[in-house]
Design a protein around this motif. Sequence first.
Motif, mmCIF file in Angstrom:
data_model
loop_
_atom_site.group_PDB
_atom_site.id
_atom_site.type_symbol
_atom_site.label_atom_id
_atom_site.label_comp_id
_atom_site.label_asym_id
_atom_site.label_seq_id
_atom_site.Cartn_x
_atom_site.Cartn_y
_atom_site.Cartn_z
ATOM 1 N N TYR A 1 34.048 23.459 28.165
ATOM 2 C CA TYR A 1 32.973 23.038 27.276
ATOM 3 C C TYR A 1 32.192 24.238 26.759
ATOM 4 C CZ TYR A 1 28.495 21.120 25.805
ATOM 5 O OH TYR A 1 27.362 20.833 25.096
ATOM 6 N N LEU A 2 31.883 25.189 27.662
ATOM 7 C CA LEU A 2 31.147 26.383 27.229
ATOM 8 C C LEU A 2 31.952 27.203 26.229
ATOM 9 C CD1 LEU A 2 29.609 27.512 30.657
ATOM 10 C CD2 LEU A 2 28.426 26.437 28.750
ATOM 11 N N ALA A 3 33.266 27.313 26.440
ATOM 12 C CA ALA A 3 34.109 28.057 25.493
ATOM 13 C C ALA A 3 34.110 27.411 24.123
ATOM 14 C CB ALA A 3 35.530 28.149 26.060
ATOM 15 N N LEU A 4 34.214 26.055 24.073
ATOM 16 C CA LEU A 4 34.215 25.346 22.791
ATOM 17 C C LEU A 4 32.888 25.509 22.075
ATOM 18 C CD1 LEU A 4 35.563 23.407 20.795
ATOM 19 C CD2 LEU A 4 34.702 21.502 22.186
ATOM 20 N N ALA A 5 31.777 25.415 22.827
ATOM 21 C CA ALA A 5 30.463 25.571 22.204
ATOM 22 C C ALA A 5 30.296 26.972 21.640
ATOM 23 C CB ALA A 5 29.373 25.287 23.243
ATOM 24 N N THR B 1 34.633 22.290 37.603
ATOM 25 C CA THR B 1 34.328 23.660 37.177
ATOM 26 C C THR B 1 35.131 24.039 35.936
ATOM 27 O OG1 THR B 1 33.863 24.252 39.469
ATOM 28 C CG2 THR B 1 34.257 26.052 37.934
ATOM 29 N N MET B 2 36.426 23.668 35.921
ATOM 30 C CA MET B 2 37.268 23.968 34.749
ATOM 31 C C MET B 2 36.735 23.267 33.502
ATOM 32 S SD MET B 2 41.024 23.763 36.524
ATOM 33 C CE MET B 2 41.849 23.905 34.937
#
Length: 644
Positions: free
Chosen positions: A599-603, A593-594
């Motif tokens: 990954y979503l934050a970087l994208a 989950t982390m």
Amino acid sequence: MRGITALCLAALLLLSACTRTPVVVASKDTVQDRILGEMMALTLEARGLPVERRIGLGDSADAFQALRAGDIDVYPEYSGTALALLDAPPETDPGVVRARLAAPFAALGLEFLAPFGFESRFVPVTRRALAQGERLARVGDLAPIAGELRLGVSRSFAERPRDGLIGFLEQFGLDFRDVVVVGEERRESLYQMLVDERIDVMIGFSTDPQILDFGLATLVVDMPFFPAYEAAPLTSDAALSRHPGVPDALAPLAGAIDAATLRGLVRQVQVTGRTPRAVAAIALAQLDIAGGGAATPPEIPLALAIDPLELGSTPANRALDAVRTAMPGRAVALAPTSRPLAALAAGETRMAVVPAAAHFRMTPGGAVRDETVEAIGVVGRSVLYAFAADEGPARLGGAGVVATGPEGSPSHLVASVLARHAETAVMLAPQAESGAAAVGAAIADGAADVGLVIASRQRGDVVEALRADPSLRLVDASAWWQGPARLALPFLAQATLRPETHPGLGRAVSVLSMQTVITGPAPPEAAGLGRQGPISFDMRVQPLTDTTVRAIDRALGTRPDVGASLRAAPALAPRPPEAPTARNPRPDQALLTMGIFAYLALAGWLLVRRGPGGSPRHGPGARSTAGPSGGRPASSSTPQTPEH
């Protein structure tokens, strides 16, 4: 050569036996008809006749027409029903009915074989409390109050031409407030409706086990109306020509089944959940007519101990129905005994139905709760009745001598607390029995001023005592319950009885009431080691399981909670809300989950860095290609002004 001939003959006989046309045995769609049909089929099979079953074919008309059409060969029928099918007038004598049927049935090519040995007559049924309160003994007694009552019948009874609903109402001049009609497959549900007071009178069969189980009252048919209903196999001449051995094969059933036997067989199907075929097989084995069930042990009922005077009361029937519903497949029955909790403690019964006062016992220090029992569910309320003669005291608190039930009974406990907290001396006069007749006799003999009875509302012996002796009356039973007495008996509550709703009263009376509860054995406070060590057997009566308690609680439906002063089964306590569980209880799931969130934050960050046109944003030192106004880029053909 002879050996070959004999072998061929044997093979031919075997082939003919295998291709014999089976006897088609049918029955109507009631429990008792299904059982009788199976008994006939099993008896034929035991004597080597092949059988095809059409059990539960339909109602009387369906079976009768199927027999005449040759679709079936034999089925159990009743002589009175046969009269009705011929539209003949009713006759109550079984012999006369058989004689009347002989000629017309012979003309139709039909024949009754030897009867089974019982009659199953239609019988009007009502609650015992209603019968006692309104003095209903005969069908004619219904006429003055029929407009206030509801009648329940099966559809087959409603459709009978002569001895059915319309004829019944016209013959006795009855006009009920409402008539409830249910399908034949739901006929047994009429008893539940009667017990639940959704109907007041119903038409049942004299062989129905519910009449005895629920302590119901049957009304005498005081004018000739219902004919004799003698049960017997009904067959046809065509069937006998195909199967001439049927009468001899069924002969062992003649006179072998009485009404009590059939009532027990029906109870096994309705209460224990056995199939009609299994019940029929057991019965035939016990009658030594056919094998295949002789080793089946008798059903031992799960018993509920109850005061004999409470049989037929609403609390008793409600308890019986709830336990049967909660424990399908078990034979459940009421066990009348003068000391229900003693029977429970001895292991003679599994549960008891008692008033809340029975959960307390008297000690030198006062009334204390009995911790060896626990309440499982509330099935009604009991009333503390105080009887006195016309010249006697006007209230319970003014009595000098109080007649009660035997020592240790609920009424004796309440009177003991009264004597303990009374302002004047009160003597107790315990009687051998707890009913209204016993305390009424003590008052009449001058052995007591007041008599105490704890009973369900409108119990028959209470109503009868008030009606039988005009000098006997009910007096105020609640005024003394104040201060320390209220603390000593916290399960009591004040109530009022009114003449409009309680037979035998001439005026409103203030009384005390308490819950009536299903009671079971309570677990011991602590399980200690016996002399033999930890492998000792615990011989004490064990409490009901939580699953059983919750099933009974659900079966009782909407009802008050067990009073706070009574020890209630732990399973009745509200369940605490479950603690929330972790969203990701496993470490590998947490790491995954982390990673997804990272990954979503970087994208998202990369998308934010891109310009409006999709180009990356320029840093501080980047050269801009935009014009002076910051709009379009400057054209490369435009001359540039040199810097000075």
